[in-house]
Write an enzyme that holds these catalytic residues in place. Structure first.
Site, short mmCIF file in Angstrom:
data_model
loop_
_atom_site.label_atom_id
_atom_site.label_comp_id
_atom_site.label_asym_id
_atom_site.label_seq_id
_atom_site.Cartn_x
_atom_site.Cartn_y
_atom_site.Cartn_z
N GLU A 44 47.72 -22.03 2.60
CA GLU A 44 47.07 -20.68 2.56
C GLU A 44 47.41 -19.83 3.81
OE1 GLU A 44 42.44 -18.92 1.50
OE2 GLU A 44 42.72 -20.93 1.98
N LYS A 113 43.46 -14.02 -4.27
CA LYS A 113 42.41 -14.87 -4.40
C LYS A 113 41.13 -14.28 -5.16
CE LYS A 113 40.15 -18.59 -1.57
NZ LYS A 113 40.27 -19.00 -0.01
N CYS A 174 42.38 -22.73 -2.57
CA CYS A 174 41.73 -23.44 -1.70
C CYS A 174 40.13 -23.24 -2.29
CB CYS A 174 41.53 -22.82 -0.50
SG CYS A 174 40.64 -23.80 0.85
N PRO A 355 35.79 -36.40 33.07
CA PRO A 355 34.71 -37.11 33.90
C PRO A 355 34.10 -38.34 33.25
CG PRO A 355 34.42 -34.83 33.88
CD PRO A 355 35.38 -35.19 32.87
N SER A 357 32.00 -41.61 32.97
CA SER A 357 30.96 -42.13 33.30
C SER A 357 30.71 -43.72 33.06
CB SER A 357 29.63 -41.20 32.66
OG SER A 357 29.45 -41.76 31.45
N ALA A 360 28.94 -44.52 26.55
CA ALA A 360 29.44 -44.13 25.00
C ALA A 360 30.43 -42.96 24.90
CB ALA A 360 28.26 -44.54 24.20
#
Length: 827
Positions: A44, A113, A174, A355, A357, A360
């Protein structure tokens, strides 16, 4: 036999990069034609890029798109091949999202469209109008640049199809595939055999399944050939378009492209016998009856044949294939990785600063960058010249050197820094260092206490006698938060300082982009400091839930080769901004007053099911029926909405993040709400209190086995049968509730039966999945663990296994967790 070779493609287009977009469009047409295809469909708005947004309002965008199309028509690229190309077109003062069909240097039809995407991340009605005159064609006057090349002054414009000498072809764009009354239904009933969909569909976890099923349904019910083209990559914004170009025939998938790829151009081709389409449709009586009364579409006759004589060398029916779906954990490893690569190579930066730590979230980001490096090195070894050129430039390779390993490449472009204070533990410091070594990153260990103390000294000089203290040392909540925020914001300042200066320090050119690592649940709750390390240049996990990230860590430990991720996943999430004492260790869930699983539930109910406080309370009363009293549910809902509304202002400054979850609170475009609330919610909370009084009289007391999560509630047990969009109480939330066994259950058979009931509630059948239950009893001490997350199978060769999440004894006791524990292994 009418055998036709068809081509679709995934293109890594970039908004407003007309030169690059044109080159990639040309390459796809060239590869399709050289491969023997007689029809090619592209994504598209491929000439300008789908994500131009308000640039669509500029006349230059349309003008340059026409200029690109003119260059294609002026070449010999369309000789002998029909090309379906996407571009914006203005007709009678109205702007449309269009498809232009071209053949032999001429435009055959421009098709606008019909139905625009205007929810979630999509804002097409801001820039385009839908074509309202269905099944009508008008005459469109072409711009001068096209007339000079083709000699055409006008072309048909509207809702019609092309009628060739041997078949017929039409398109839908789409969003039209997702609509209830999709154009392909009427087109198929009208006899059109080939339908092409040029799409700009972005990635979202588990979304590919929906697309594939819609296309299978379309061609399985109506018969026909369906081609799907899509953009692939980051085109300059928060979205990653995930390719997966494919070709379907009568409900079967006969060709599929990659969902995540480093390639700029990927062409997918298949040979289709159109006689199979007419034969399939002729056998369905109801289809024939409906087709006989279907109003006809206008058509444009074209003197050209798409089919070629069949030969057994290279022009015969393509066989059906098995669709390739990635696990959600693979999607996290691959989607954000490809997005990061596109952003890096197109931004002009020479690397990332993270950064790290040892927790998780930042570990997930490090693993995703490591995955990116693995994908790049793999593409280099496969001979991808574009990826190789970008890698050589970004990595500053000299003398014809190229990346040889992912670790060596990561050492050049990923810079990690652990910014510790007196509140940081040796465990997180060690995990950060070891993970950086496994990924290959260039790692720094920085102690920022001196900067923190400098700011505290400044405060002391301004307000003598006012000594700030942490909560564990007798300080107030205001002091406690201020001391934590000072550390967090200093880390942001140091991160940007290092990002600008590290290349100079190491005698390397360029600059680094700072990576953020706040997940979607923390953004929803506001559990982050405004302008701390959540403030960065981009964030690859800002749209991913904590639960999915923890599952990804387990998956990454096995599949990416970063073993430290398993240790990271097993550690309780903590900000480490307060002092650790014998009686107190800061944890995220204790700070928030809610678990990450609960946050995921709240987020889905709020966004996906459009629940306010009252309807969320009602749905959660059903969800947790038998586990919590209405009063307990009410308090949880009130706490969530209080903190959500208090912290909504933080979403206005949220770092641009990879979009991956349907309940993202991202304020810029996806989740549009005010950021100044009445945080007391007086009307709504009063109504909840009234409902509590009403429900308390009729609801039974919670059952011990449900309170301890030994058994699922009725809504949880029904969850495997939910689509995710039907009944909110059963559909909301990824099913990651805790499972326990109890020493109070005397008999092994009872324990096994209870466990199997829990497993069935998560969609696991012991007999069909080959589940082996292994029970272990142990006594917890302050260093061990007692709580296990719900089974979340991981693939490891031919074995599927789960891992434990370990929580301290204090947390276990506060939740009434039993000492007995079970380990569950999926064989």
């Amino acid at each position: 036999m009418r055998v036709v070779k068809l081509a679709t493609c995934s293109l890594n287009q970039w908004a407003m990069d007309f030169e690059g977009n044109l080159a990639r469009t040309k390459q796809s047409i060239r590869e399709a034609r050289d491969g023997g295809a007689t029809f090619r469909v592209g994504p598209e708005l491929e000439l300008c890029g789908y994500g131009c947004e308000d640039h669509f309002l500029e006349s230059d965008t349309q003008k340059h798109s026409w200029e690109c199309l003119a260059e294609i028509l002026a070449s010999d690229l369309t000789n002998g091949i029909v090309c379906d190309i996407g571009l914006p077109v203005e007709e009678c003062g109205v702007r449309y999202n269009c498809r232009a069909y071209c053949l032999d240097g001429q435009i055959l039809l421009i098709r606008p469209k019909l139905y625009l995407a205007n929810d979630g991340n999509y804002r097409e009605l801001r820039w385009f109008s839908a074509w309202k005159r269905l099944r009508q064609l008008e005459t469109f006057r072409l711009p001068e640049c096209i007339t000079e090349v083709t000699g055409q002054e006008t072309v048909p414009f509207g809702d019609g199809y092309l009628s060739f000498e041997d078949t017929s072809l039409a398109s839908e764009t789409c969003e039209e595939l997702f609509t209830p009354s999709a154009p392909h239904i009427g087109l198929s009933l009208g006899g059109v055999e080939i339908i092409a969909n040029g799409s700009g569909s972005h990635h979202q976890l588990r979304k590919l399944n929906t697309r594939i099923e819609l296309m299978r349904s379309a061609t399985g019910k109506c018969g026909g050939v369906y081609l799907y083209a899509n953009q692939q990559g980051c085109d300059g914004g928060r979205l990653y378009y995930d390719g997966s170009a494919c070709i379907m025939v009568n409900g079967d998938v006969v060709a599929q492209g990659s969902q995540f790829s480093m390639k700029d151009v990927e062409v997918v081709m298949a040979c289709v016998n159109l006689d199979n389409v007419s034969g399939y449709r002729g056998t369905i009586s109801s289809l024939r009856e409906q087709a006989s009364q279907e109003p006809r579409f206008p058509s444009i006759p074209v003197k050209f044949k798409l089919s070629r004589p069949m030969n057994m060398a290279d022009h015969y029916d393509s066989n059906p294939i098995q669709v390739c779906y990635h696990d959600p954990y693979e999607e996290i490893a691959l989607g954000p990785a490809c997005w990061l690569w596109d952003y890096l190579r197109r931004s002009g930066a020479t690397g990332y600063l993270l950064p790290l730590s040892g927790g998780a979230d930042s570990s997930s980001v490090a693993a995703i960058v490591g995955s990116m490096c693995q994908l790049v090195v793999k593409a280099v070894k496969e001979g991808d010249q574009k990826v190789t050129a970008d890698a050589v430039r970004i990595g500053n390779y000299k003398n014809n050197e190229v990346p040889e390993s992912a670790e060596e490449f990561a050492q050049r472009l990923l810079h990690t820094v652990y910014m510790g204070t007196e509140n940081s533990s040796e465990a997180t410091r060690s995990r950060a260092k070891r993970l950086a070594e496994e990924v290959g990153a260039s790692h720094l260990n920085v102690n920022i206490d001196v900067v923190v103390k400098s700011l505290l000294t400044l405060f002391d000089t301004l307000f003598p006698g006012k000594k700030l203290r942490y909560k564990v040392h007798g300080g107030s909540q205001t002091e406690n938060l201020a001391l934590q925020n000072i550390q967090a914001r200093i880390r942001m300042v140091i991160a940007f300082m290092l990002a600008s200066l590290l290349p100079w320090v190491r005698s390397k050119p360029g600059f680094l982009l700072v990576l953020g690592s706040a997940n979607v649940d923390e953004g929803l709750r506001g559990y982050l400091t405004k302008y701390d390390c959540s403030s960065a240049d981009i964030n690859p996990i800002g749209g991913i839930s904590k639960g999915d990230l923890r599952a990804f860590l387990r998956w990454g430990a096995l599949n990416l080769g970063y073993k430290t991720l398993a240790e990271v996943e097993g550690a309780p999430p903590t900000a480490e901004l307060e002092p650790i004492t014998e009686k107190y260790t800061q944890t995220d869930e204790a700070d928030m007053g809610m678990t990450y699983d609960e946050l995921g539930m709240y987020g889905r109910l709020r966004k996906i099911f459009r629940c306010g406080p009252v309807s969320m309370f009602e749905n959660l009363c059903i969800r947790w029926h038998g586990r919590l009293t209405p009063a307990e549910v009410a308090q949880k809902v009130k706490d969530f909405f209080k903190y959500y509304s208090m912290n909504r202002h933080k979403m206005t400054t949220l770092t641009p993040s990879y979009h991956a979850e349907t309940y993202s609170p991202e304020d810029n475009r996806y989740d549009l709400r005010q950021f100044l609330y009445n945080t007391r919610w007086p009307w709504q909370f009063r109504r909840i209190d009234q409902l509590v009084e009403k429900y308390e009289a009729s609801m039974p007391e919670p059952l011990p086995e449900l309170r301890q999560h030994m058994q699922p509630t009725a809504a949880e047990a029904a969850a495997p049968h939910a689509t995710g969009h039907g009944v909110p109480a059963a559909s909301s939330g990824v099913r990651r509730d805790f499972i326990h066994s109890s020493e109070a259950v005397p008999m092994e058979s009872n324990r096994r039966r209870n466990t199997e009931a829990c497993l069935r509630s998560y969609g696991v059948n012991r007999r069909t999945n080959g589940t082996i239950l292994i029970f272990q009893d142990f006594r917890a001490n302050k260093h061990s663990n007692c709580m296990k997350r719900a089974p979340h199978a991981q693939r490891c060769g031919s074995v599927q296994m789960t891992t434990a999440t370990l929580l301290p004894l204090s947390y276990r006791r506060s939740r009434g967790c039993p000492l007995g524990q079970m380990s569950i292994v999926f064989a």
